[in-house]
Design a protein around this motif. Structure first.
Motif, mmCIF file in Angstrom:
data_model
loop_
_atom_site.group_PDB
_atom_site.id
_atom_site.type_symbol
_atom_site.label_atom_id
_atom_site.label_comp_id
_atom_site.label_asym_id
_atom_site.label_seq_id
_atom_site.Cartn_x
_atom_site.Cartn_y
_atom_site.Cartn_z
ATOM 1 N N HIS A 1 -1.090 4.783 -11.339
ATOM 2 C CA HIS A 1 -0.506 3.450 -11.180
ATOM 3 C C HIS A 1 -1.320 2.412 -11.928
ATOM 4 C CE1 HIS A 1 1.031 5.746 -7.767
ATOM 5 N NE2 HIS A 1 2.102 4.997 -7.901
ATOM 6 N N LEU B 1 -3.399 5.299 -4.186
ATOM 7 C CA LEU B 1 -3.169 6.460 -3.325
ATOM 8 C C LEU B 1 -4.362 6.692 -2.404
ATOM 9 C CD1 LEU B 1 -1.958 8.944 -6.086
ATOM 10 C CD2 LEU B 1 -0.547 7.432 -4.688
ATOM 11 N N SER B 2 -4.077 7.018 -1.155
ATOM 12 C CA SER B 2 -5.154 7.401 -0.238
ATOM 13 C C SER B 2 -5.924 8.594 -0.787
ATOM 14 C CB SER B 2 -4.575 7.764 1.130
ATOM 15 O OG SER B 2 -4.045 6.643 1.776
ATOM 16 N N LEU C 1 -8.804 7.747 -3.247
ATOM 17 C CA LEU C 1 -9.933 6.923 -2.813
ATOM 18 C C LEU C 1 -11.286 7.604 -3.042
ATOM 19 C CD1 LEU C 1 -8.671 5.142 0.433
ATOM 20 C CD2 LEU C 1 -8.996 4.185 -1.844
ATOM 21 N N GLY D 1 -6.371 -2.407 -4.212
ATOM 22 C CA GLY D 1 -5.271 -1.451 -4.233
ATOM 23 C C GLY D 1 -4.750 -1.218 -2.832
ATOM 24 N N ALA D 2 -3.590 -0.571 -2.758
ATOM 25 C CA ALA D 2 -2.864 -0.472 -1.495
ATOM 26 C C ALA D 2 -3.688 0.092 -0.326
ATOM 27 C CB ALA D 2 -1.584 0.343 -1.678
ATOM 28 N N PRO D 3 -4.395 1.227 -0.482
ATOM 29 C CA PRO D 3 -5.109 1.769 0.676
ATOM 30 C C PRO D 3 -6.503 1.171 0.864
ATOM 31 C CG PRO D 3 -5.321 3.274 -1.167
ATOM 32 C CD PRO D 3 -4.512 2.121 -1.652
ATOM 33 N N VAL D 4 -6.917 0.304 -0.039
ATOM 34 C CA VAL D 4 -8.293 -0.210 -0.003
ATOM 35 C C VAL D 4 -8.403 -1.351 0.995
ATOM 36 C CG1 VAL D 4 -10.191 -1.108 -1.398
ATOM 37 C CG2 VAL D 4 -8.511 0.404 -2.440
ATOM 38 N N THR D 5 -9.504 -1.350 1.733
ATOM 39 C CA THR D 5 -9.793 -2.428 2.671
ATOM 40 C C THR D 5 -11.226 -2.894 2.447
ATOM 41 O OG1 THR D 5 -10.622 -0.869 4.322
ATOM 42 C CG2 THR D 5 -8.274 -1.444 4.434
ATOM 43 N N PRO E 1 -7.507 -8.524 -2.210
ATOM 44 C CA PRO E 1 -6.197 -8.019 -1.801
ATOM 45 C C PRO E 1 -5.089 -8.231 -2.825
ATOM 46 C CG PRO E 1 -6.667 -10.073 -0.669
ATOM 47 C CD PRO E 1 -7.881 -9.740 -1.468
ATOM 48 N N ASP E 2 -5.292 -9.115 -3.809
ATOM 49 C CA ASP E 2 -4.251 -9.311 -4.815
ATOM 50 C C ASP E 2 -4.868 -9.817 -6.112
ATOM 51 O OD1 ASP E 2 -3.321 -12.235 -2.965
ATOM 52 O OD2 ASP E 2 -4.447 -12.233 -4.838
#
Lengths: 376, 213
Positions: free
Chosen positions: B100, B148-149, B152, B177-181, B195-196
């Motif tokens: 991605h 993607l998880s 990671l 990215g989507a799964p990242v915190t 986050p963006d």
């Protein structure tokens, strides 16, 4: 204790009708890798190509293997306690893919690869491309998988037609999201034409699947968002996509079928459109990082059913204990009224979810039902 | 033409109008550095804010970036020999195994929009490629994207590779990215999480020491 399939309980739950009952299970789809892991049996054919391209020419020698594969999906759904069998259908669109090794690990897709949409460019860049694109013809669509599954589905179970590729998805796939984005400003008529053509095909597909025996549910799936919002503006979605959602939903409802809407990402600015204007029965796909499913249930659970929501990242990287704890937490928030919620993952039974975590989620649901309703 | 008109045209994604405005303003004698710093970069900053606020989306960001590119094509030769200095160099990429790139591309747009030079490694980038690119470019900041998880671990491996290299703690790492915190960021020893795309640009400026946290 084995679950006795009861699609009427499932329907009652989706339509939020009483009396309170056990929480059904819901899943949009299960990757072949997960099905193989649960059944401990390999598919006799490579399903990847048939799932990605439902209209692919079927060689006669593969037919027995494909029918056996359909039987495996039926057995998977029955064994795990679903009240329906999910099955992909739709139409093939030539598009631009990028191939990468499947990073799931032990439950990989049969050819060890995953295919990703090329986000930069697609086969339609201009009007000339649009005119000469090999558009599928509605009258040539085939739903062999659904017809077969509909003929063998066990008593008490029905079939869900998963329409692969929504209006936004397919339209942006055809141009590539980046070119689609430019075209919204540079050539909106081209965008309109693509969406009309795709929307027409999706509606025609819905009309056809609603006539297949035992198909009682339609999954309209169209991933609209990412973490912080929709990929394109709600204004664009309302103009180019929502009218087609309405057409598809009306077809399903006129035929007496349930319409489940699936969309990933932060698309919640459109919920009132989907509920009030389109008339969906339920919404699926929730991510804890965006909007935990309990929050969705508190916001919209009095208007539609809320489905799934056990987070994919938790399911894929968490411990079994963490999965069980989170599942129980969700059930206590969403299943307490005994209607309007079905348990499942936040997206699909993907091959990168360890089998034991997926089964733990369902087992926790069975325990809940046993504790509250004396049945699984 | 005043600089605010150029800014507004960029915000509206008008590539031709922005380029025309840049030409006209250059012809009027306005220094290229002023056009860049007082018209274009503030315009991209506004675009980023609108994206963060949920008013702008991927198309609006791409259209503004196209306008910015059109303007820079005219401005870049005029900036040579001037006292313009980029905000820094950032190496960007989507981690190994992950195809991605649109999220990473949007971040790159915002980084260029606020004056960074970006070395974009694309998608499916091995940890050592990040190390080599940072070393070769002299970048002090690396940005990692994953959707993607399952990819990671590659993000963690990349941070480890950077820390184990001679670059060590001298290179700052931001992740998204989507799964990242932010919790994951802390777990793997990265320096910042965004986050963006818009907040990634703000974070980059903070990590580069350009603005306060």
């Amino acid at each position: 204790m084995q679950h006795e399939p009861n699609f009427e309980n499932f329907r009652r739950t989706i339509l939020r009708q009483g009396p309170p009952g056990p929480v059904p299970f819901f899943e949009l789809f299960a990757d072949p890798g997960m099905v193989e892991a649960v059944l401990e049996e390999k598919f006799p054919v490579n399903l990847h190509k048939y799932i990605e391209e439902p209209l692919l020419e079927l060689p006669e020698e593969e037919l027995p293997g494909l029918l056996k594969s359909m039987d495996m999906y039926v057995e998977f759904c029955r064994k795990l306690g679903y009240d329906y069998v999910f099955m992909v259908t739709g139409f093939s669109l030539e598009r631009a893919f990028q191939e990468a090794p499947d990073s799931a690990g032990s439950q990989n897709w049969p050819d060890g690869k995953r295919y990703w949409q090329n986000e930069s460019k697609g086969p339609i860049q201009n009007w000339e491309d649009f005119e000469r694109y090999p558009w599928p013809k509605a009258e040539e669509l085939s739903h062999m998988a659904l017809e077969y599954v509909g003929s063998v589905v066990p008593d008490g179970m029905k079939v869900a037609a998963f329409l692969y590729g929504g209006i936004f998805e397919a339209s942006s796939w055809l141009m590539g999201l980046e070119q689609f984005s430019y075209a919204l400003a540079d050539d909106p008529d081209l965008v309109e034409a693509i969406c009309q053509r795709v929307g027409g095909l999706v509606t025609a597909t819905t009309e056809q699947v609603c006539e297949i025996d035992n198909v009682d549910m339609v999954f309209l799936s169209d991933d609209l968002g990412f973490f912080s919002g929709t990929l394109v503006s709600p204004t664009v979605i309302r103009r180019y996509m929502v009218p087609h959602y309405k057409a598809v939903t009306d077809v399903a409802h006129d035929a007496g079928k349930l319409l489940i809407y699936h969309s990933c990402g932060n698309m919640y600015k459109l919920m009132d459109d989907l509920i009030d204007d389109v008339g969906i029965d339920a919404k699926h796909s929730y991510e804890d990082k965006i909007l935990p499913v309990e929050e969705a249930y508190s916001r919209w659970g009095d208007r539609i059913s809320i489905l799934g929501g056990v987070d994919m990242d938790l399911l894929s990287r968490g411990t079994e204990e963490q999965v069980r704890a989170r599942t129980r937490q969700i059930l206590e928030a969403c299943a307490a009224t005994g209607t309007g919620y079905c348990l499942g993952s936040g997206n699909t039974a993907a091959n990168y979810i360890p089998r034991q975590n997926y089964l733990a989620m369902l087992d926790e649901g069975s325990r809940w039902n046993q504790e509250n309703f004396g049945t699984v | 033409m005043d600089l605010q008109t150029i800014t507004q045209r960029l915000i509206e994604g008008d590539a031709k109008g922005t380029a025309d405005g840049v030409r006209e303003t250059l012809d009027d004698g306005t220094p290229a550095t002023s056009i860049l710093g007082d018209a274009l970069i503030p315009g991209m900053e506004k675009v980023g804010n609108l994206f963060s606020e949920g008013e702008y989306f991927v198309p609006e960001l791409l259209l503004a970036a196209r306008a910015m590119s059109a303007a820079l094509e005219i401005l870049t030769p005029k900036l040579e020999g001037s006292d313009y200095k980029p905000a820094g160099t950032v190496v960007m990429g989507t981690v190994q195994g992950d195809m991605h790139d649109i999220g990473k591309n949007l971040v790159a747009i915002m980084l260029r929009g606020c004056g960074f030079e970006v070395v974009d490694l694309g998608a499916d980038v091995a940890p050592q490629q990040f190390v080599e690119a940072a070393r070769d470019s002299g970048a002090k900041l690396v940005g990692l994207s994953a959707l993607l998880s399952t990819t990671l671990p590659a993000m963690e491996a990349t941070v480890a590779a950077l820390r184990a290299s001679e670059l060590g703690e001298g290179v700052r790492v931001m992740v998204g990215g989507a799964p990242v915190t932010d919790e994951y960021r802390e777990q793997i020893g990265a320096d910042g999480y965004a986050p963006d795309a818009s907040s990634a640009a703000t974070l980059a400026r903070q990590l580069a020491g350009i603005s306060d946290a």
